[in-house]
Design a protein around this motif. Structure first.
Motif, PDB file in Angstrom:
ATOM      1  N   GLN A  44     109.042 117.904 -17.827  1.00  0.00           N
ATOM      2  CA  GLN A  44     110.449 117.542 -17.688  1.00  0.00           C
ATOM      3  C   GLN A  44     110.701 116.854 -16.347  1.00  0.00           C
ATOM      4  O   GLN A  44     110.031 117.124 -15.348  1.00  0.00           O
ATOM      5  N   SER A  45     111.686 115.956 -16.347  1.00  0.00           N
ATOM      6  CA  SER A  45     112.072 115.275 -15.112  1.00  0.00           C
ATOM      7  C   SER A  45     112.728 116.257 -14.149  1.00  0.00           C
ATOM      8  O   SER A  45     113.322 117.261 -14.564  1.00  0.00           O
ATOM      9  N   GLN A  46     112.619 115.952 -12.856  1.00  0.00           N
ATOM     10  CA  GLN A  46     113.217 116.798 -11.821  1.00  0.00           C
ATOM     11  C   GLN A  46     113.833 115.931 -10.735  1.00  0.00           C
ATOM     12  O   GLN A  46     113.413 114.787 -10.519  1.00  0.00           O
ATOM     13  N   THR A  47     114.819 116.493 -10.066  1.00  0.00           N
ATOM     14  CA  THR A  47     115.398 115.873  -8.877  1.00  0.00           C
ATOM     15  C   THR A  47     115.209 116.831  -7.708  1.00  0.00           C
ATOM     16  O   THR A  47     115.573 118.010  -7.804  1.00  0.00           O
ATOM     17  N   ILE A  56     105.570 120.605 -11.912  1.00  0.00           N
ATOM     18  CA  ILE A  56     105.720 120.162 -13.294  1.00  0.00           C
ATOM     19  C   ILE A  56     104.832 121.024 -14.176  1.00  0.00           C
ATOM     20  O   ILE A  56     103.642 121.196 -13.897  1.00  0.00           O
ATOM     21  N   THR A 108     112.392 107.027  -7.070  1.00  0.00           N
ATOM     22  CA  THR A 108     112.130 107.544  -8.413  1.00  0.00           C
ATOM     23  C   THR A 108     110.688 107.241  -8.788  1.00  0.00           C
ATOM     24  O   THR A 108     110.248 106.087  -8.695  1.00  0.00           O
ATOM     25  N   ASN A 110     107.758 107.599 -11.818  1.00  0.00           N
ATOM     26  CA  ASN A 110     107.624 107.779 -13.261  1.00  0.00           C
ATOM     27  C   ASN A 110     106.190 108.173 -13.611  1.00  0.00           C
ATOM     28  O   ASN A 110     105.225 107.585 -13.096  1.00  0.00           O
ATOM     29  N   PHE A 130     108.277 111.213 -17.843  1.00  0.00           N
ATOM     30  CA  PHE A 130     109.165 112.019 -17.007  1.00  0.00           C
ATOM     31  C   PHE A 130     109.196 111.435 -15.602  1.00  0.00           C
ATOM     32  O   PHE A 130     108.305 110.663 -15.209  1.00  0.00           O
ATOM     33  N   SER A 131     110.220 111.784 -14.867  1.00  0.00           N
ATOM     34  CA  SER A 131     110.431 111.203 -13.538  1.00  0.00           C
ATOM     35  C   SER A 131     110.640 112.299 -12.507  1.00  0.00           C
ATOM     36  O   SER A 131     111.192 113.364 -12.815  1.00  0.00           O
ATOM     37  N   ILE A 132     110.198 112.018 -11.296  1.00  0.00           N
ATOM     38  CA  ILE A 132     110.551 112.823 -10.130  1.00  0.00           C
ATOM     39  C   ILE A 132     111.486 111.967  -9.282  1.00  0.00           C
ATOM     40  O   ILE A 132     111.102 110.901  -8.795  1.00  0.00           O
ATOM     41  N   ASN A 169     120.906 112.681 -10.253  1.00  0.00           N
ATOM     42  CA  ASN A 169     120.216 112.757  -8.962  1.00  0.00           C
ATOM     43  C   ASN A 169     120.752 113.879  -8.079  1.00  0.00           C
ATOM     44  O   ASN A 169     120.456 113.941  -6.886  1.00  0.00           O
TER      45      ASN A 169
END
Length: 472
Positions: A44-47, A56, A108, A110, A130-132, A169
């Motif tokens: 899953q993406s996280q900020t 992750i 960001t 990916n 997913f992105s950080i 964000n």
């Protein structure tokens, strides 16, 4: 170029890294299929804030019928218009995997994860992208939501809770709580939820960030309570089991003191039956019945654990109004052309073709039965009437309808039973008639569906179809 200090932490033993070449494009995610495998826990993406670490978690499997040997995970990062492998390692034990990365520059990033399972024909799977998102300062969230990777798990299994903020964000410290205590634990850093062996129940998971909070429920044990109308079918199903091929099953009826009695034939992950239709719910024997399923590991999966589901309860509501039996379809019947010369000199036997099945459903309940009868009118043209008999093949039995004769009982069944037949092998017998003339012969079949004993609020159902035969 943005870079990470990358630390990969897998909760398993691993072998030395291998070299993987760059991937030119993003790969279509494989999803998750019970037999075909895939990612059963997507990353899953996280900020996060600049300087913080991001953990992750993910997991994959080759499908329910595959014996697991080893898997190689490769982490891909988008670099400009292409993708570059960051690392690749091989693992021989299988559980939720995780890696932790610490960013040096805000922005960001990916990613996508590739899983390669050894000795599997279609053993390469790709996770969702997913992105950080790394922010240089704190952006407080205005709203938050919470979801689980699985909403049902078995005792001893794990799942993951993921929090999403608005705006995307935004960052905030998340604290977790579970109620009631003692059934599951949750890792505050990863959101991994682990259920305790031999502990079952419905757990509320709550995530809190400042003044915001979000909650969801997790069923540990995998069988949900069911509520249906008396007389309706009900299904109890073991949810949350990802490797059902590893087990066989036995369902039990559980009394109020906890004593169990095995249910004969209930040996699948799903148990279905039709409830008692008695309208007095205080004496209906199915009211508040309780069920539990035992998981028995198969011999070739000797490492699997023997276990039990939670106890699920059946609640009945008042019976539905009896809809009565339904005559869903009746066939139009045609024959091959009649050889007029043959009928003039001798009797003829003609095969028939039915355009639709003869089909009846009954979702009613109670004592009694339904009965279908049929009556065949004369087979005739405007000028000539033929003496004929329609022989209906109902499978185990044969029924004869005489043209112009009385109604005949076709089939009778207890309330709640269905009936369907294609009338394959039926035929029309025509007696010799020296006065037969050319023409299109036609008769009507009147089908009548009734109840025994009759019900005051239900009327008989009647439908009419035709029997056609041309002469040549």
């Amino acid at each position: 170029m943005r870079r990470f200090l990358l630390l990969l932490t897998i909760w398993l033993g691993f072998l030395p890294a291998t070299t993987v070449s760059a991937a030119p494009t993003y790969q279509v995610p494989s999803g998750n299929d019970f037999f075909g495998g895939g990612f059963n826990a997507e990353p899953q993406s996280q900020t996060i804030l600049l300087g913080q670490g991001a953990t992750i978690t993910f997991n994959s499997w080759p499908g329910a019928l595959i014996i697991k040997k080893s898997v190689t995970y490769t982490l891909w990062q988008q670099q400009g218009s292409g993708w570059q492998s960051i690392l690749s390692r091989k693992y021989t034990k299988f559980d939720t995997a995780s890696f932790t990365m610490t960013p040096q520059v805000a922005g960001t990033y990916n990613f996508q994860i590739q899983a390669d399972w050894e000795n599997v024909m279609k053993g390469t799977y790709y996770s969702q992208g997913f992105s950080i998102i790394v922010t240089p300062s704190i952006i407080p969230p205005t709203a938050m939501s919470l979801k689980l990777a699985h909403d049902t798990i078995l005792p001893g299994e794990s799942t993951r809770a993921d929090v999403a903020f608005e705006p995307a964000n935004a960052t905030a410290r998340v604290t977790w709580s579970v109620a009631p205590a003692g059934i599951v634990t949750i890792d505050s850093a990863t959101g991994i939820i682990t259920s305790q062996p031999n502990k079952t129940g419905l757990v509320t998971i709550t995530a809190t960030a400042g003044k915001l909070s979000a909650s969801t429920q997790l069923l540990v044990g995998g069988v949900k309570d069911q509520t249906v109308a008396a007389g309706d079918p009900v299904t109890f199903e073991l949810n949350g089991l990802h490797d059902s091929a590893d087990y066989s099953f036995q369902w039990y009826a559980v009394d109020q003191t906890g004593n169990k009695k095995a249910i004969p034939g209930a040996t699948h992950a799903r148990y279905q039956f039709t409830t008692n239709p008695a309208p007095d719910l205080s004496t209906n024997p199915d009211q508040n019945r309780r069920f539990q399923v035992e998981l028995i590991p198969n011999e070739r999966f000797s490492g699997a654990e023997h276990g039990w589901s939670n106890v699920a309860t059946l609640s009945l509501t008042a019976p539905r109004p009896d809809p009565g039996p339904s005559l869903n379809s009746v066939p139009e019947i045609t024959t091959e052309p009649i050889n007029l010369a043959a009928v003039v000199s001798q009797s003829a036997q003609l095969p028939v073709t039915a355009t639709a099945p003869l089909a009846i459903t009954d979702r009613g309940h109670g004592a009694g039965s339904w009965q279908l009868s049929a009556q065949l009118s004369s087979l005739e043209t405007k000028a000539t009437k033929l003496e004929a008999t329609l022989n209906l093949n109902l499978g185990p039995s044969q029924v004869e309808l005489s043209a112009g004769g009385d109604a005949v009982s076709i089939v009778q069944r207890p309330r709640g039973e269905t009936f369907s037949t294609l009338l394959t092998g039926s035929g029309l017998a025509i007696k010799r008639n020296p006065y037969a003339t050319a023409g299109d012969y036609q008769a009507k079949i009147k089908w009548l569906l009734t109840l025994t004993p009759p019900a005051e609020n239900l009327q008989p159902t009647q439908k009419v179809a035709t029997v056609k035969s041309e002469s040549e």
